[in-house]
Scaffold this active site. Structure first.
Site, PDB file in Angstrom:
ATOM      1  N   SER A  69       0.799  -1.233   0.000  1.00  0.00           N
ATOM      2  CA  SER A  69       0.000   0.000   0.000  1.00  0.00           C
ATOM      3  C   SER A  69       0.829   1.280   0.000  1.00  0.00           C
ATOM      4  O   SER A  69       0.281   2.359  -0.234  1.00  0.00           O
ATOM      5  CB  SER A  69      -0.925   0.029   1.215  1.00  0.00           C
ATOM      6  N   LYS A  72       0.516   3.421  -2.943  1.00  0.00           N
ATOM      7  CA  LYS A  72      -0.681   4.230  -3.237  1.00  0.00           C
ATOM      8  C   LYS A  72      -0.405   5.736  -3.304  1.00  0.00           C
ATOM      9  O   LYS A  72      -0.812   6.389  -4.267  1.00  0.00           O
ATOM     10  CB  LYS A  72      -1.778   3.910  -2.214  1.00  0.00           C
ATOM     11  N   TYR A 194      -2.481  -2.293 -10.700  1.00  0.00           N
ATOM     12  CA  TYR A 194      -2.572  -2.144  -9.236  1.00  0.00           C
ATOM     13  C   TYR A 194      -1.813  -3.283  -8.533  1.00  0.00           C
ATOM     14  O   TYR A 194      -1.034  -3.041  -7.598  1.00  0.00           O
ATOM     15  CB  TYR A 194      -4.047  -2.110  -8.806  1.00  0.00           C
ATOM     16  N   TYR A 246      -4.151   3.182   7.761  1.00  0.00           N
ATOM     17  CA  TYR A 246      -5.333   2.328   7.918  1.00  0.00           C
ATOM     18  C   TYR A 246      -6.280   2.905   8.977  1.00  0.00           C
ATOM     19  O   TYR A 246      -6.435   4.120   9.056  1.00  0.00           O
ATOM     20  CB  TYR A 246      -4.930   0.882   8.261  1.00  0.00           C
TER      21      TYR A 246
END
Ligand code: GLU
Length: 324
Positions: A69, A72, A194, A246
């Site tokens: 992540s 991102k 992705y 998160y």
């Protein structure tokens, strides 16, 4: 302080910090992508790179792991450079969400994913990467990450294949967004990009250098290559600050107070604007999916160096000097 004194001071802080948490054995390695379960739970590295390019590395800083992540915010930077803030905001918002990173949910009013740090937003962002072919878009992402890290990075094929095999939830999210016009084009290709961006291999040194590149307003401090659009960096750091950790993002903002992003493989990228980048790696994750040792190390570092964005030693330092 002279540069040599600063370097010695940072080493004096970082060495005991690494020592303090290396034996913490709480938390579990991620298993939902089978390849990630193979990580060695004992690995622990912390690296800090200042804007003169000096790298302070402690522990397993050469150990590679997938960026997950942490990709991102970097792909968000690529999309912002290509389409500008307004162009990107048509497809993905900037509001924090208390929902899980992989929630199958869109904003009810706008039909947009809430922000680029949750999977829905990250997939919508991946769909905005410019390039005529999938191969061109993949190379553009890999080349950008490599330029930020200052060395050519590669993809972990096994993790990539494991993501492809098990990514049904991400497929569901992508199809929901296709239904609402939030992504256009070939969904299989968008997901492929992705999954690939998540599978790029980095080590702590790379994360710290990527962080230093962001801290240096988009220019790699060693190669001097301009990697991220200057205006985009401000937006990238803002969403990292509000949405990067998160379901712990709010608590992180209060306790640590620096822009950061974590990934399920156990990495954390943190940025101290105009000062340095931090990369940590420990695959033992806490209940929120953040690296447990990484969180503890970053929190202590922020305390010891007064890094919190609203710490009185930062913006108020001149004022404090005048009154103390
Ligand atoms: N490849 C991961 C997924 O989409 C990224 C997860 C993460 O690091 O949060 O499931």
């Amino acid at each position: 302080m002279t540069p040599a004194e600063t370097a010695a001071y940072l080493d004096q802080i970082l060495a005991p910090l690494h020592q303090r948490y290396r034996a913490v054995n709480d938390g579990d390695v991620a298993t939902y992508i089978p390849e990630l379960a193979k990580a060695n739970p004992d690995h622990f590295g912390i690296c800090l790179t200042t804007l003169d390019g000096t790298c302070h590395a402690f522990g397993d800083c050469d150990q590679e792991f997938t960026i997950q992540s942490i990709s991102k915010p970097l792909v968000y930077g690529i999309a912002l450079a290509a389409l500008g803030r307004e162009g990107v905001h048509k497809k993905v918002g900037v509001e924090p969400t208390g929902d899980a990173f992989n929630a199958i949910i869109l904003d009810e009013k706008t039909r947009r994913p809430f922000n680029p740090m949750v999977n829905a937003g990250a997939i919508a962002t991946a769909a905005l990467v410019p390039g005529k072919t999938l191969a061109e878009r993949k190379e553009s992402v890999l080349a950008t990450f490599s330029a930020a890290a200052g060395r050519r990075l590669s993809v972990d094929q096994k993790v990539y294949e494991s993501e492809l095999e098990t990514g049904h939830r991400n497929r569901a999210i992508a199809h929901l967004m296709l239904n609402f016009g939030m992504i256009e084009g070939d969904v299989t290709e968008i997901l492929d990009l992705y999954f690939m961006q998540c599978s790029i291999l980095v080590n702590c040194r790379d994360l710290a250098m990527i962080g230093a590149t962001l801290a240096n307003v988009g220019t790699n401090p060693v190669t001097h290559e301009h990697v991220f659009d200057t205006a985009a960096v401000q937006d990238v750091l803002s969403v990292m600050f509000t949405c990067g950790m998160y379901d712990y993002a709010g608590e992180w903002a209060v306790r640590v107070g620096i822009p950061a992003k974590s990934g399920v493989a156990g990495g954390i990228l943190a940025v101290i604007n105009r000062q340095f980048g931090i990369g940590t790696y420990s695959p033992r994750l806490d209940a929120q999916g953040n690296s447990l040792r990484g969180i503890k190390a970053c929190a202590d570092l922020a305390d010891e160096l007064g890094l919190h964005a609203f710490n009185f030693m930062n913006s108020g330092s001149q004022f404090m000097k005048s009154v103390l």
